[in-house]
Design a protein around this motif. Sequence first.
Motif, PDB file in Angstrom:
ATOM      1  N   LEU A  22       0.829  -1.206   0.000  1.00 27.40           N
ATOM      2  CA  LEU A  22       0.000   0.000   0.000  1.00 27.40           C
ATOM      3  C   LEU A  22       0.864   1.258   0.000  1.00 27.40           C
ATOM      4  O   LEU A  22       0.600   2.203  -0.747  1.00 27.40           O
ATOM      5  N   TRP A  26       0.919   3.576  -3.369  1.00 25.82           N
ATOM      6  CA  TRP A  26       0.412   4.939  -3.319  1.00 25.82           C
ATOM      7  C   TRP A  26       1.508   5.956  -3.601  1.00 25.82           C
ATOM      8  O   TRP A  26       1.250   7.011  -4.158  1.00 25.82           O
ATOM      9  N   LEU A  39      -2.281   6.748   5.114  1.00 21.26           N
ATOM     10  CA  LEU A  39      -1.831   5.356   4.996  1.00 21.26           C
ATOM     11  C   LEU A  39      -0.777   5.014   6.040  1.00 21.26           C
ATOM     12  O   LEU A  39      -0.707   3.874   6.496  1.00 21.26           O
ATOM     13  N   ILE A  84      -7.051  -5.250  -1.106  1.00 21.13           N
ATOM     14  CA  ILE A  84      -5.876  -4.500  -0.612  1.00 21.13           C
ATOM     15  C   ILE A  84      -4.928  -4.193  -1.760  1.00 21.13           C
ATOM     16  O   ILE A  84      -4.414  -3.072  -1.882  1.00 21.13           O
ATOM     17  N   PHE A  87      -6.419  -1.514  -3.938  1.00 23.70           N
ATOM     18  CA  PHE A  87      -6.348  -0.214  -3.272  1.00 23.70           C
ATOM     19  C   PHE A  87      -4.956   0.397  -3.403  1.00 23.70           C
ATOM     20  O   PHE A  87      -4.810   1.613  -3.468  1.00 23.70           O
ATOM     21  N   TYR A  90      -4.103   2.974  -6.367  1.00 24.98           N
ATOM     22  CA  TYR A  90      -4.667   4.318  -6.301  1.00 24.98           C
ATOM     23  C   TYR A  90      -5.291   4.743  -7.630  1.00 24.98           C
ATOM     24  O   TYR A  90      -4.674   5.361  -8.495  1.00 24.98           O
ATOM     25  N   SER A  95     -10.818   4.429  -5.510  1.00 27.72           N
ATOM     26  CA  SER A  95     -10.053   3.954  -4.353  1.00 27.72           C
ATOM     27  C   SER A  95     -10.854   4.000  -3.058  1.00 27.72           C
ATOM     28  O   SER A  95     -10.691   3.131  -2.197  1.00 27.72           O
ATOM     29  N   ALA A  99     -11.533   0.819  -0.722  1.00 22.06           N
ATOM     30  CA  ALA A  99     -11.197   0.822   0.703  1.00 22.06           C
ATOM     31  C   ALA A  99     -12.375   0.349   1.542  1.00 22.06           C
ATOM     32  O   ALA A  99     -12.206  -0.467   2.466  1.00 22.06           O
ATOM     33  N   ILE A 103     -12.435  -3.029   3.844  1.00 24.15           N
ATOM     34  CA  ILE A 103     -12.762  -3.021   5.275  1.00 24.15           C
ATOM     35  C   ILE A 103     -13.895  -3.995   5.570  1.00 24.15           C
ATOM     36  O   ILE A 103     -13.835  -4.770   6.539  1.00 24.15           O
TER      37      ILE A 103
END
Length: 164
Positions: A22, A26, A39, A84, A87, A90, A95, A99, A103
Motif C-alpha cells: 500500500l 500509493w 496510509l 488491498i 487499493f 490508487y 479507491s 477501501a 474493510i
Amino acid sequence: MILRRAFFWWLFPSAVILPAWLLIGWAAFGGGGWAFLGLLIACPILFIAMLAIGGIIRARGSVREQRAVSWTDVGLLAAWHIAIIAFGFYIPGVSGWIAVLGILVGLATFWVSLWELLNETRARVQMTFDAYERAAQQQQFGRPDPGSVDGGEYIVIEERRDDE
C-alpha cells in the motif's frame, strides 16, 4: 489442497507484504501527500488486523493438523487481499470504494474465522466431554465386585517341595 496450503503459508508474510505494498503503490501511483499520511496511520492497523486474523485461523486444530486453511478462508482471504492490492494502485474516484470494500471483507473474514474457531473448539470440547462420560459409565457399571479378582476367576498354583 495446494491452494489451501499456499494460503496457510501466506497468512503471516501477507501481514507484512500487503501493508508495505500500500505504501509503495500509493507513492508510485501518485496518491498524494495527505492520503499517504493517512496510509502511514492505516498500515499498522492493517498489519495488526492481518496478524490477528492469521492467528485466529491458525488456532483451529483442523488447520494445524492439515497445514491448510478451509475453502471459506481461501475465498474470504483472496477477496480481502485482492481488495488491498487493488487499493494500492490508487485509482482516483474508485479507491474510496475499494477501501470500503476491503474493510467490509476484512471484518467478514475476522468474524467468520472467529465463528469457525468457536464451532470447532466447541465440537472438540463436546467430544472430549462425551468420551469422559463414557469412561465414567464404563467404570461405574462395568467394573467387577471389589471382593473379586479378575471378575471372580481365581487361578491357584500349588508348589510342592521335594523335601516334604
